[in-house]
Design a protein around this motif. Structure first.
Motif, PDB file in Angstrom:
ATOM      1  N   LEU A 271     -47.632 -81.060 -79.998  1.00 55.16           N
ATOM      2  CA  LEU A 271     -46.442 -80.207 -79.855  1.00 55.16           C
ATOM      3  C   LEU A 271     -46.647 -78.856 -80.534  1.00 55.16           C
ATOM      4  O   LEU A 271     -46.186 -77.823 -80.027  1.00 55.16           O
ATOM      5  CB  LEU A 271     -45.217 -80.927 -80.426  1.00 55.16           C
ATOM      6  CG  LEU A 271     -44.741 -82.142 -79.617  1.00 55.16           C
ATOM      7  CD1 LEU A 271     -43.626 -82.879 -80.349  1.00 55.16           C
ATOM      8  CD2 LEU A 271     -44.276 -81.710 -78.227  1.00 55.16           C
TER       9      LEU A 271
ATOM     10  N   LYS B  83     -46.309 -75.205 -78.515  1.00 51.56           N
ATOM     11  CA  LYS B  83     -45.208 -74.285 -78.834  1.00 51.56           C
ATOM     12  C   LYS B  83     -45.486 -72.827 -78.462  1.00 51.56           C
ATOM     13  O   LYS B  83     -44.622 -72.157 -77.886  1.00 51.56           O
ATOM     14  CB  LYS B  83     -44.842 -74.401 -80.312  1.00 51.56           C
ATOM     15  CG  LYS B  83     -43.464 -73.840 -80.630  1.00 51.56           C
ATOM     16  CD  LYS B  83     -42.945 -74.349 -81.969  1.00 51.56           C
ATOM     17  CE  LYS B  83     -41.492 -73.954 -82.131  1.00 51.56           C
ATOM     18  NZ  LYS B  83     -40.919 -74.459 -83.402  1.00 51.56           N
TER      19      LYS B  83
ATOM     20  N   GLU C 137     -38.381 -71.823 -74.855  1.00 47.92           N
ATOM     21  CA  GLU C 137     -37.595 -72.819 -75.605  1.00 47.92           C
ATOM     22  C   GLU C 137     -37.204 -74.011 -74.747  1.00 47.92           C
ATOM     23  O   GLU C 137     -37.285 -75.161 -75.184  1.00 47.92           O
ATOM     24  CB  GLU C 137     -36.354 -72.148 -76.207  1.00 47.92           C
ATOM     25  CG  GLU C 137     -36.673 -71.186 -77.351  1.00 47.92           C
ATOM     26  CD  GLU C 137     -35.418 -70.654 -78.017  1.00 47.92           C
ATOM     27  OE1 GLU C 137     -34.324 -71.185 -77.741  1.00 47.92           O
ATOM     28  OE2 GLU C 137     -35.533 -69.712 -78.822  1.00 47.92           O
TER      29      GLU C 137
ATOM     30  N   PHE D 213     -40.234 -76.153 -74.008  1.00 47.20           N
ATOM     31  CA  PHE D 213     -40.685 -76.883 -75.193  1.00 47.20           C
ATOM     32  C   PHE D 213     -39.784 -78.076 -75.474  1.00 47.20           C
ATOM     33  O   PHE D 213     -40.273 -79.160 -75.820  1.00 47.20           O
ATOM     34  CB  PHE D 213     -40.740 -75.973 -76.409  1.00 47.20           C
ATOM     35  CG  PHE D 213     -41.242 -76.677 -77.649  1.00 47.20           C
ATOM     36  CD1 PHE D 213     -42.593 -76.947 -77.805  1.00 47.20           C
ATOM     37  CD2 PHE D 213     -40.361 -77.117 -78.627  1.00 47.20           C
ATOM     38  CE1 PHE D 213     -43.069 -77.621 -78.927  1.00 47.20           C
ATOM     39  CE2 PHE D 213     -40.825 -77.792 -79.750  1.00 47.20           C
ATOM     40  CZ  PHE D 213     -42.187 -78.040 -79.891  1.00 47.20           C
TER      41      PHE D 213
ATOM     42  N   GLU E 204     -41.150 -81.746 -75.757  1.00 45.42           N
ATOM     43  CA  GLU E 204     -40.943 -82.466 -77.015  1.00 45.42           C
ATOM     44  C   GLU E 204     -40.277 -83.810 -76.772  1.00 45.42           C
ATOM     45  O   GLU E 204     -40.700 -84.845 -77.321  1.00 45.42           O
ATOM     46  CB  GLU E 204     -40.097 -81.610 -77.958  1.00 45.42           C
ATOM     47  CG  GLU E 204     -39.883 -82.238 -79.328  1.00 45.42           C
ATOM     48  CD  GLU E 204     -39.043 -81.358 -80.227  1.00 45.42           C
ATOM     49  OE1 GLU E 204     -39.367 -81.242 -81.424  1.00 45.42           O
ATOM     50  OE2 GLU E 204     -38.063 -80.764 -79.726  1.00 45.42           O
TER      51      GLU E 204
ATOM     52  N   MET F 193     -48.846 -70.464 -83.180  1.00 45.37           N
ATOM     53  CA  MET F 193     -47.720 -69.557 -83.414  1.00 45.37           C
ATOM     54  C   MET F 193     -48.141 -68.407 -84.318  1.00 45.37           C
ATOM     55  O   MET F 193     -47.637 -67.280 -84.192  1.00 45.37           O
ATOM     56  CB  MET F 193     -46.546 -70.320 -84.021  1.00 45.37           C
ATOM     57  CG  MET F 193     -45.855 -71.273 -83.050  1.00 45.37           C
ATOM     58  SD  MET F 193     -45.277 -70.469 -81.517  1.00 45.37           S
ATOM     59  CE  MET F 193     -44.035 -69.344 -82.177  1.00 45.37           C
TER      60      MET F 193
END
Length: 667
Positions: free
Chosen positions: A75, A79, A84, A87, A91, A517
């Protein structure tokens, strides 16, 4: 992913609080002087006090990660690639897998692993993945590594260099099979462990305990189980799944020139190296052969779709060619003598990666290619093993041929009857086989015509400057690829970095996922908002990327990535005929495994260039090396991507990174 060069231990191994930087270890292992070497006859490279496979029995087993750790890492890698909403969906699916089907599969995998302690949980599925693939091995699997020129220019003459390389290869083979090849070990404290005294002691420690003895002095042996496939080995095409063939009794060399195939013995009946002057004579005979280029070069069939090649091979056998095919398959290795001289490093990359398709037998475990002007490289078939064994071989050959050559410029070939010793292979080819060869050549030409290769050398700085600035050199290179792609295409994309797990028994590779990220945040700041961040802030972002990448590499080399674990669980489900869980059918799973940036690092005193094709049609194949004071990238692409523009963007990204490292604002 199959064509990745696993030629560096691209990570760090942590044992009892000690961090072993295996990426640097790989370079140090392959460039070091072996302190226990002693020169013997021309039959061996050296005699190791410690038997070659002394540590093999006691190597630690490749661990299966905890399922919850795998899902967490998966995960985290997803990301930066998803918005969003995407994801949240991924998830939810991943956590459902973890709590249900995944948990059951994981428990079965652990049980299976406990019942097969002689190997690793990934070894069988990984062999199956390679051997079941039906795509051509050319571009999709086989990589290349080119040799640096011999420092003594006269020794680069094609006949001299070819003869020396053949002789050194036999010496390597004999050293390995006699158990006299120095074991592959990373010495964290070489003053204690890489000494004659320690080696004289450890050789008496039983093999079942030897790894622990080395561990006590911070020495870490690496897996060498793949080495036996280096010689006399070939991938045999079969419908549905290929086979690996090894015949250690073979004493002959396969030589290819103008698509014609020749064999002659390079090991005599007593197992000794044939006199170098005789080998030189035989190679001179082949180079002087006035025969025309093969009208129907059989080697191009090895570039075909594997099922197509399997069918044609069956026809070859039915046509009475089984004996000659057996000679090809059982040859120690293949030497490709090219009549062309190389124009530049791009020409070298194309020639060594694929060539014209006619003067190669891509199924051999490895081929040494020597061009008319003495440029040399290794092209190797990837299913039998990873680049760690090949790189060790290449380094030993380069060292031996440049320091202890057995023939010299001006050396006279032996006065022997090479016309009798060398056998040119003649194959019976009916109209169907001739048509198959013609079609294979057309398919080959079509495939390679779409490949573009370009390269850069960034001269402003390299490993030394980055280390002084407490930045990981590999992290900086990977960040430059992220920044370059963002600058060119405005995206953060799935990225694969090859990492060896050779610190474990039958370890293969694990994936480092460099797109994080941290790299996404840093890349956006450098590319889109440089004027909104101070030099100090940008430097802080670089530090974060370096720290994160270092952690990922440590985990990968410890077998603590997520890619191999999820692959093994999927393989287990398929082997049971079980429907795949939504995690595997989720579009984001397909996306993260569609590796647009496929990368592998390579630095070695023997190697000039390394490269491979993209692993997806819209990808880049990035071979790179971070040297002491420069950074090199050798990159390939198909028409869907512009490799020239990408490298310009990577160069600009490196310029920006080094400006910040030097405390200068971005312009």
């Amino acid at each position: 992913m199959a064509s990745l060069l696993s030629v560096q231990c691209a990570a760090s191994l942590k044992k009892s609080g000690n961090v072993i930087h295996l990426r640097r270890a790989a370079v140090r292992i392959h460039s070091r002087e072996y302190s226990s070497r002693k020169t013997t006859s021309s039959e061996y490279l050296h005699e190791s006090v410690v038997p070659s496979m002394h540590y093999q029995k006691s190597l630690p087993r490749l661990p299966i990660p905890k399922l919850e750790d795998t899902i967490r890492r998966y995960l985290a890698a997803q990301k930066p690639l998803l918005d969003e909403d995407q994801f949240r969906t991924t998830e939810k699916t991943a956590l459902d897998f973890q709590a249900g089907v995944g948990k059951q599969l994981h428990e079965e995998l652990v049980t299976q692993d406990k019942n097969n302690k002689h190997t690793s949980y990934i070894s069988g599925p990984w062999f199956d993945m390679y051997l079941s693939a039906r795509d051509s091995v050319v571009l999709n699997f086989n990589p290349f590594m080119s040799f640096n020129p011999d420092p003594k220019q006269d020794y680069n003459e094609q006949l001299v260099r070819s003869t020396n390389m053949v002789c050194s290869a036999v010496r390597f083979m004999k050293t390995l099979r006699a158990g006299l090849l120095e074991p592959e070990v990373f010495h964290l404290n070489p003053a204690k462990s890489n000494t004659d005294r320690f080696k004289s002691l450890i050789r008496w420690v039983p093999s079942s305990l030897s790894w622990y003895g080395a561990f006590m002095v911070n020495a870490y042996p690496l897996d060498m189980s793949q080495y036996f496939r280096l010689f006399n080995s070939t991938r045999i095409p079969k419908r549905g799944r290929d086979e690996l063939f090894t015949e250690e009794k073979g004493r002959h060399l396969l030589v290819m020139r103008k698509g014609n195939m020749y064999v002659f013995d390079i090991v005599d009946r007593d197992g000794n190296l044939v006199k170098p002057a005789e080998i030189q004579s035989h190679l001179k005979f082949i180079l002087s052969d006035s025969a025309a280029a093969a009208a129907f070069p059989l080697g191009v069939l090895t570039s075909e779709n594997r099922d197509v090649w399997a069918g044609l091979r069956d026809k070859l056998i039915s046509a009475g060619n089984s004996e000659d095919l057996r000679l090809v398959d059982s040859a120690l290795f293949c030497l490709c003598l090219d009549d062309e001289s190389m124009r530049d490093h791009i020409h070298i990359s194309h020639n060594m990666l694929h060539g014209d398709g006619c003067n190669r037998w891509y199924d051999k475990s490895f081929s040494i290619i020597v061009t008319k002007d003495g440029q040399a490289a290794i092209n190797f078939e990837h299913s039998w093993g990873d680049g760690v064994a090949v790189l060790r071989f290449q380094n030993e050959i380069f060292k031996d041929t440049t320091e202890k050559p057995l023939v010299h410029p001006g050396s006279d070939p032996a006065a022997v009857d090479s016309a009798s010793a060398v056998r040119r292979l003649h194959f019976n080819l009916d109209a169907e086989l001739q048509q198959g060869i013609k079609k294979a050549k057309e398919n080959f030409n079509s495939a390679v015509s779409r490949l573009t290769i370009d390269a850069i050398q960034f001269q402003r700085g390299g490993k030394e400057q980055l280390k002084k600035s407490k930045l990981s050199p590999d992290a900086v290179a990977q960040l430059a690829f992220q920044m370059g792609f963002l600058r060119q295409y405005g995206q953060t994309i799935a990225t694969y970095e090859s990492c060896s797990t050779a610190a474990f028994k039958h370890g293969r590779t694990e994936t480092i996922r460099p797109a994080t990220m941290h790299t996404k945040c840093c890349s956006h700041a450098f590319v889109f908002q440089p004027d909104k961040h101070s030099v100090e802030e940008l430097r802080g972002l670089l530090n974060d990327c370096s720290t994160c990448h270092g952690q990922l590499t440590k985990e990968a080399a410890m077998g603590q990535g997520f890619d191999r674990h999820l692959f093994a669980l999927r393989y287990l489900a398929c082997s049971k005929g079980q429907a795949l869980h939504g995690l595997y059918t989720d579009p984001s799973y397909a996306a993260i495994n569609h590796n647009v940036l496929s990368t592998s690092t390579l630095t070695s005193p023997a190697v000039s260039l390394g490269g491979f094709a993209p692993v997806v049609p819209d990808g880049f194949g990035i071979g790179y090396g971070v040297h002491d004071d420069w950074i090199g990238c050798n990159v390939s692409s198909y028409p869907a991507r512009n490799v020239h523009e990408f490298l310009q963007c990577v160069h600009k990204s490196l310029e920006d990174i080094f400006s910040v490292v030097e405390g200068k604002p971005l312009s």
